[in-house]
Design a protein around this motif. Structure first.
Motif, PDB file in Angstrom:
ATOM      1  N   CYS A   1      -1.257   6.541 -14.232  1.00 13.28           N
ATOM      2  CA  CYS A   1      -1.931   5.346 -13.684  1.00 13.28           C
ATOM      3  C   CYS A   1      -1.490   4.084 -14.424  1.00 13.28           C
ATOM      4  O   CYS A   1      -1.226   3.049 -13.816  1.00 13.28           O
ATOM      5  CB  CYS A   1      -3.442   5.455 -13.839  1.00 13.28           C
ATOM      6  SG  CYS A   1      -4.204   6.887 -13.083  1.00 13.28           S
TER       7      CYS A   1
ATOM      8  N   ILE B   1       0.635  -4.541 -10.755  1.00 19.63           N
ATOM      9  CA  ILE B   1       1.978  -4.866 -11.251  1.00 19.63           C
ATOM     10  C   ILE B   1       2.596  -6.019 -10.453  1.00 19.63           C
ATOM     11  O   ILE B   1       3.357  -6.825 -10.981  1.00 19.63           O
ATOM     12  CB  ILE B   1       2.893  -3.617 -11.192  1.00 19.63           C
ATOM     13  CG1 ILE B   1       2.222  -2.421 -11.896  1.00 19.63           C
ATOM     14  CG2 ILE B   1       4.253  -3.910 -11.796  1.00 19.63           C
ATOM     15  CD1 ILE B   1       1.898  -2.633 -13.360  1.00 19.63           C
TER      16      ILE B   1
ATOM     17  N   THR C   1      -2.628   0.756  -9.335  1.00 15.70           N
ATOM     18  CA  THR C   1      -1.171   0.958  -9.309  1.00 15.70           C
ATOM     19  C   THR C   1      -0.891   2.054  -8.281  1.00 15.70           C
ATOM     20  O   THR C   1      -1.763   2.899  -8.031  1.00 15.70           O
ATOM     21  CB  THR C   1      -0.617   1.387 -10.684  1.00 15.70           C
ATOM     22  OG1 THR C   1      -1.274   2.590 -11.110  1.00 15.70           O
ATOM     23  CG2 THR C   1      -0.811   0.306 -11.736  1.00 15.70           C
ATOM     24  N   PRO C   2       0.298   2.069  -7.701  1.00 14.25           N
ATOM     25  CA  PRO C   2       0.569   3.078  -6.664  1.00 14.25           C
ATOM     26  C   PRO C   2       0.595   4.503  -7.194  1.00 14.25           C
ATOM     27  O   PRO C   2       0.495   5.444  -6.424  1.00 14.25           O
ATOM     28  CB  PRO C   2       1.967   2.685  -6.150  1.00 14.25           C
ATOM     29  CG  PRO C   2       2.173   1.280  -6.583  1.00 14.25           C
ATOM     30  CD  PRO C   2       1.398   1.112  -7.850  1.00 14.25           C
ATOM     31  N   THR C   3       0.714   4.671  -8.514  1.00  9.30           N
ATOM     32  CA  THR C   3       0.802   6.011  -9.094  1.00  9.30           C
ATOM     33  C   THR C   3      -0.537   6.511  -9.618  1.00  9.30           C
ATOM     34  O   THR C   3      -0.586   7.503 -10.339  1.00  9.30           O
ATOM     35  CB  THR C   3       1.823   6.017 -10.249  1.00  9.30           C
ATOM     36  OG1 THR C   3       1.487   4.951 -11.149  1.00  9.30           O
ATOM     37  CG2 THR C   3       3.239   5.847  -9.749  1.00  9.30           C
ATOM     38  N   CYS C   4      -1.605   5.841  -9.254  1.00  9.27           N
ATOM     39  CA  CYS C   4      -2.935   6.182  -9.788  1.00  9.27           C
ATOM     40  C   CYS C   4      -3.726   7.003  -8.757  1.00  9.27           C
ATOM     41  O   CYS C   4      -4.182   6.458  -7.749  1.00  9.27           O
ATOM     42  CB  CYS C   4      -3.686   4.899 -10.118  1.00  9.27           C
ATOM     43  SG  CYS C   4      -5.444   5.133 -10.401  1.00  9.27           S
ATOM     44  N   PRO C   5      -3.931   8.303  -9.018  1.00 11.62           N
ATOM     45  CA  PRO C   5      -4.662   9.117  -8.035  1.00 11.62           C
ATOM     46  C   PRO C   5      -6.148   8.800  -7.952  1.00 11.62           C
ATOM     47  O   PRO C   5      -6.800   9.132  -6.973  1.00 11.62           O
ATOM     48  CB  PRO C   5      -4.435  10.551  -8.529  1.00 11.62           C
ATOM     49  CG  PRO C   5      -4.091  10.435  -9.964  1.00 11.62           C
ATOM     50  CD  PRO C   5      -3.430   9.105 -10.143  1.00 11.62           C
ATOM     51  N   TYR C   6      -6.703   8.162  -8.986  1.00 10.49           N
ATOM     52  CA  TYR C   6      -8.128   7.834  -8.992  1.00 10.49           C
ATOM     53  C   TYR C   6      -8.423   6.538  -8.215  1.00 10.49           C
ATOM     54  O   TYR C   6      -9.558   6.283  -7.846  1.00 10.49           O
ATOM     55  CB  TYR C   6      -8.639   7.645 -10.430  1.00 10.49           C
ATOM     56  CG  TYR C   6      -8.391   8.833 -11.321  1.00 10.49           C
ATOM     57  CD1 TYR C   6      -9.294   9.881 -11.379  1.00 10.49           C
ATOM     58  CD2 TYR C   6      -7.244   8.911 -12.100  1.00 10.49           C
ATOM     59  CE1 TYR C   6      -9.064  10.976 -12.188  1.00 10.49           C
ATOM     60  CE2 TYR C   6      -6.999  10.006 -12.915  1.00 10.49           C
ATOM     61  CZ  TYR C   6      -7.914  11.035 -12.955  1.00 10.49           C
ATOM     62  OH  TYR C   6      -7.680  12.120 -13.750  1.00 10.49           O
TER      63      TYR C   6
ATOM     64  N   PHE D   1      -1.433   4.277  -0.024  1.00  4.96           N
ATOM     65  CA  PHE D   1      -1.223   4.461   1.410  1.00  4.96           C
ATOM     66  C   PHE D   1      -2.449   5.153   2.017  1.00  4.96           C
ATOM     67  O   PHE D   1      -2.849   4.851   3.143  1.00  4.96           O
ATOM     68  CB  PHE D   1       0.051   5.269   1.658  1.00  4.96           C
ATOM     69  CG  PHE D   1       0.421   5.381   3.105  1.00  4.96           C
ATOM     70  CD1 PHE D   1       0.715   4.262   3.851  1.00  4.96           C
ATOM     71  CD2 PHE D   1       0.449   6.620   3.730  1.00  4.96           C
ATOM     72  CE1 PHE D   1       1.044   4.359   5.197  1.00  4.96           C
ATOM     73  CE2 PHE D   1       0.780   6.733   5.065  1.00  4.96           C
ATOM     74  CZ  PHE D   1       1.077   5.602   5.809  1.00  4.96           C
TER      75      PHE D   1
ATOM     76  N   PRO E   1       0.838  -1.207   0.000  1.00  4.33           N
ATOM     77  CA  PRO E   1       0.000   0.000   0.000  1.00  4.33           C
ATOM     78  C   PRO E   1       0.870   1.252   0.000  1.00  4.33           C
ATOM     79  O   PRO E   1       0.905   2.014   0.963  1.00  4.33           O
ATOM     80  CB  PRO E   1      -0.806  -0.139   1.302  1.00  4.33           C
ATOM     81  CG  PRO E   1       0.079  -0.912   2.208  1.00  4.33           C
ATOM     82  CD  PRO E   1       0.943  -1.797   1.350  1.00  4.33           C
ATOM     83  N   SER E   2       1.556   1.457  -1.104  1.00  2.00           N
ATOM     84  CA  SER E   2       2.441   2.627  -1.213  1.00  2.00           C
ATOM     85  C   SER E   2       1.826   3.634  -2.171  1.00  2.00           C
ATOM     86  O   SER E   2       0.783   3.389  -2.769  1.00  2.00           O
ATOM     87  CB  SER E   2       3.821   2.195  -1.718  1.00  2.00           C
ATOM     88  OG  SER E   2       3.721   1.715  -3.041  1.00  2.00           O
ATOM     89  N   GLY E   3       2.498   4.765  -2.330  1.00  2.00           N
ATOM     90  CA  GLY E   3       1.980   5.811  -3.213  1.00  2.00           C
ATOM     91  C   GLY E   3       0.580   6.224  -2.781  1.00  2.00           C
ATOM     92  O   GLY E   3       0.297   6.376  -1.595  1.00  2.00           O
ATOM     93  N   TYR E   4      -0.311   6.363  -3.754  1.00  2.00           N
ATOM     94  CA  TYR E   4      -1.675   6.786  -3.442  1.00  2.00           C
ATOM     95  C   TYR E   4      -2.407   5.761  -2.587  1.00  2.00           C
ATOM     96  O   TYR E   4      -3.341   6.104  -1.866  1.00  2.00           O
ATOM     97  CB  TYR E   4      -2.459   7.055  -4.732  1.00  2.00           C
ATOM     98  CG  TYR E   4      -2.018   8.317  -5.421  1.00  2.00           C
ATOM     99  CD1 TYR E   4      -2.389   9.559  -4.925  1.00  2.00           C
ATOM    100  CD2 TYR E   4      -1.213   8.277  -6.553  1.00  2.00           C
ATOM    101  CE1 TYR E   4      -1.969  10.725  -5.530  1.00  2.00           C
ATOM    102  CE2 TYR E   4      -0.784   9.436  -7.166  1.00  2.00           C
ATOM    103  CZ  TYR E   4      -1.172  10.661  -6.649  1.00  2.00           C
ATOM    104  OH  TYR E   4      -0.743  11.809  -7.251  1.00  2.00           O
TER     105      TYR E   4
ATOM    106  N   ASN F   1       6.845   6.758  -1.630  1.00  2.00           N
ATOM    107  CA  ASN F   1       5.926   7.891  -1.850  1.00  2.00           C
ATOM    108  C   ASN F   1       4.696   7.820  -0.946  1.00  2.00           C
ATOM    109  O   ASN F   1       3.574   7.986  -1.396  1.00  2.00           O
ATOM    110  CB  ASN F   1       5.478   7.944  -3.316  1.00  2.00           C
ATOM    111  CG  ASN F   1       6.598   8.389  -4.227  1.00  2.00           C
ATOM    112  OD1 ASN F   1       7.299   9.348  -3.921  1.00  2.00           O
ATOM    113  ND2 ASN F   1       6.773   7.689  -5.325  1.00  2.00           N
TER     114      ASN F   1
ATOM    115  N   VAL G   1      -6.157   1.119 -14.814  1.00  2.00           N
ATOM    116  CA  VAL G   1      -6.642   1.105 -13.432  1.00  2.00           C
ATOM    117  C   VAL G   1      -7.293   2.440 -13.096  1.00  2.00           C
ATOM    118  O   VAL G   1      -6.967   3.445 -13.731  1.00  2.00           O
ATOM    119  CB  VAL G   1      -5.482   0.826 -12.453  1.00  2.00           C
ATOM    120  CG1 VAL G   1      -4.986  -0.581 -12.581  1.00  2.00           C
ATOM    121  CG2 VAL G   1      -4.340   1.826 -12.627  1.00  2.00           C
TER     122      VAL G   1
END
Lengths: 217, 330
Positions: free
Chosen positions: B153, A174, A143-148, A104, A99-102, B6, A188
């Motif tokens: 994403c 991933i 994905t951890p980089t997905c703000p939605y 978290f 649970p990293s990035g968004y 992050n 995603v």
């Protein structure tokens, strides 16, 4: 070494001061083989260290097979977020993958929600969930980089809180390529309902409810 | 530790005063910036969240000579910068970010953006009307199967593959540059003869050997059997061509009010516009909407600016529990 900045730790301590019911993070790992298992355990332990109302139990996916089966854990790293205290309850809320990035924020929001014991869903959705007579399994690929993505994850977990028939997983796409491949995940968030139905994006609550009604009809 | 997790992005910082505002304005065009001038001048802590200077209709307008008090000609971006500077001089903060959701039921109201959660007593929606009205053939069927609107994403699904990015603005170019981290090759399909983006972005894109830029080229179809396999494009005055790709990232614009981030929390008319009362307030108390988001609206910068002022004064009244608006002149 701390994973969280001091300012973020302080913010979370303040946020967790509102916790009135204890929350338990039941974490499954396997230090030698699992990608991100170590980091997921570290995140769980660090979050738990920020409040006396959050505890963490760490189990080995292989050695503690009985407990893994008890929580229906079939892959790692995994975190089950359960209510502790005098009336413990497993709502079927699971995080698979780090649970990293968004994501978290999904972990934090789930802790708050489980302690509060209130999903915040509309009366219509709560009524539908309360009358549900067949199991519903939601898998939200992220994905951890997905703000939605946290919006979709949290809504699935809100549903799990409202019915013992509903279980809801966050799945980091991933880290579990076989599942991404199986469910044809190339974008995603993607919510898979009972293997057969799916929804793209972070849908508004009425739209997800409509899809769920279609899935169980 | 070598791995950057992050954990701070998207972190909900309830209890932190840093992310708490009196007013959050979503959209920094003439409406949003004018509202910010008035809210900031009224001593309301104000945050404007905007996708970029050239993200809106005014920002990409080349020559303006009819804005009252500004004889011009000036570019839309120059006019917006003047307004933003004026708002900043009164203390308004501007953040370049994309709003992905709002919780109107929460108290204070929560705005989720790419960089995290922000809270406010009142929100002014000023996102304009450059949303798309239609999709191309194949786009809806292949959404999530290679069609994407979010490179950050989904970029990781296209490692070492060839993809297409379709668009001409800051967002399209920023996402193209982000995708170069994963992909082998990118066809950048620009529908107009010129790009509508910042010079620095255009320079970076032009210099990247992974990016094949195709100016003045329309997207006609996204095709594939289950997943995206090709895009069909047509350059102006040229013949159609099929480009084999594994993904298509679409950042095209149109003339529809942008309300997707509201997640159906406000009712819209069939053409997507929002209804407000005489003080620009929507059906939800403390949520205001202005400019090209509104129904039956004259799409002019000066009208959006006036709407912004009305909403700002009404937001001040709402936040401070006044029965009447406070006049700013004597």
């Amino acid at each position: 070494m701390s994973l969280l900045k001091e300012t973020d730790q302080q913010h979370l301590r303040e946020q967790f001061s509102a916790l009135d019911t204890p929350v338990k993070l039941v974490m499954f790992t396997q230090e030698m083989e699992c990608q991100y298992c170590t980091e997921t355990r570290m995140i769980s332990e660090e979050v738990a260290s920020l409040s006396e109302n959050i505890s963490v139990e760490v189990y080995d996916f292989v050695r503690d097979q009985e407990i893994a089966e008890q929580y229906n854990i079939d892959k790692i790293p995994a975190i089950a977020i359960v209510r502790g205290g005098k009336q413990p309850k497993d709502y079927g809320i699971r995080l698979y993958g780090i649970p990293s990035g968004y994501e978290f924020s999904s972990l934090i929001e789930n802790i708050m929600m489980v302690s509060r014991g209130e999903s915040g869903l509309s009366p219509e959705t709560k009524e539908w969930a309360a009358n549900l007579e067949q199991p519903v399994h939601l898998q939200v690929f992220v994905t951890p980089t997905c703000p939605y993505c946290p919006q979709a994850v949290i809504m699935a977990h809100q549903l799990a809180m409202e019915s013992d028939m509903i279980t809801a997983d966050m799945v980091e796409a991933i880290e579990f390529p076989h599942l991404s491949n199986r469910y044809q995940v190339q974008g995603v968030p993607r919510t898979v309902i009972n293997d057969d139905f799916h929804m793209e994006g972070a849908a508004p609550e009425p739209m997800l409810l409509g899809k769920l009604q279609e899935a169980v009809a | 530790m070598s791995l950057d997790l992050n954990l701070n992005i998207g972190l909900s910082t309830v209890g932190s005063s840093a992310n708490h505002y009196d007013v959050i304005i979503i959209g920094g065009g003439p409406g949003g910036a004018s509202a910010a001038i008035y809210t900031a001048r009224a001593d309301l802590r104000t945050l404007v969240i905007d996708k970029g200077l050239t993200a809106g209709a005014l920002g990409i307008t080349g020559k303006i000579s009819n804005y009252p008090g500004v004889p011009g000609p000036v570019t839309g971006a120059e006019l917006v910068e003047i307004m933003r500077g004026q708002a900043e001089s009164f203390g308004a903060e501007f953040l370049t970010d994309k709003v992905v959701g709002i919780d109107m039921k929460a108290e204070p109201k929560m705005v989720m953006a790419g960089t995290g959660a922000f809270y406010a007593k009142a929100i002014i929606l000023a996102t304009g009307s450059m949303g798309r009205t239609s999709s191309v053939k194949g786009e809806e069927e292949l959404l999530g199967r290679g069609v994407s609107y979010c490179a950050t994403c989904d970029g990781a699904f296209f490692r070492n593959k060839t993809v297409a990015v379709i668009g001409n603005n800051d967002e399209a170019l920023e996402e193209t540059l982000f995708l170069t981290k994963f992909t082998e090759k990118i066809h950048l399909i620009v529908p107009t003869p010129d790009m509508k983006a910042r010079d620095v972005l255009m320079a970076e894109v032009s210099a990247n050997p992974k990016i094949d830029i195709r100016m003045g080229t329309a997207l006609k179809e996204i095709s594939g059997n289950g997943t995206v396999q090709a895009v069909r494009v047509k350059p102006r005055g040229g013949a159609e061509e099929e480009l084999p790709v594994s993904g298509a990232f679409v950042y095209l614009q149109g003339g529809k009010p942008i309300t997707d981030y509201l997640m159906a929390q406000l009712e819209t008319k069939p053409d997507g516009c929002l209804m407000v009362d005489a003080e620009m307030q929507t059906a939800v108390p403390g949520i205001f909407a202005i400019g090209d988001l509104l129904c039956s609206h004259i799409k002019q910068a000066v009208i959006a600016a006036a709407d912004g002022v009305i909403a700002a004064v009404a937001a001040d009244k709402y936040i401070n529990g006044r029965e009447k608006v406070k006049q700013d002149w004597k």
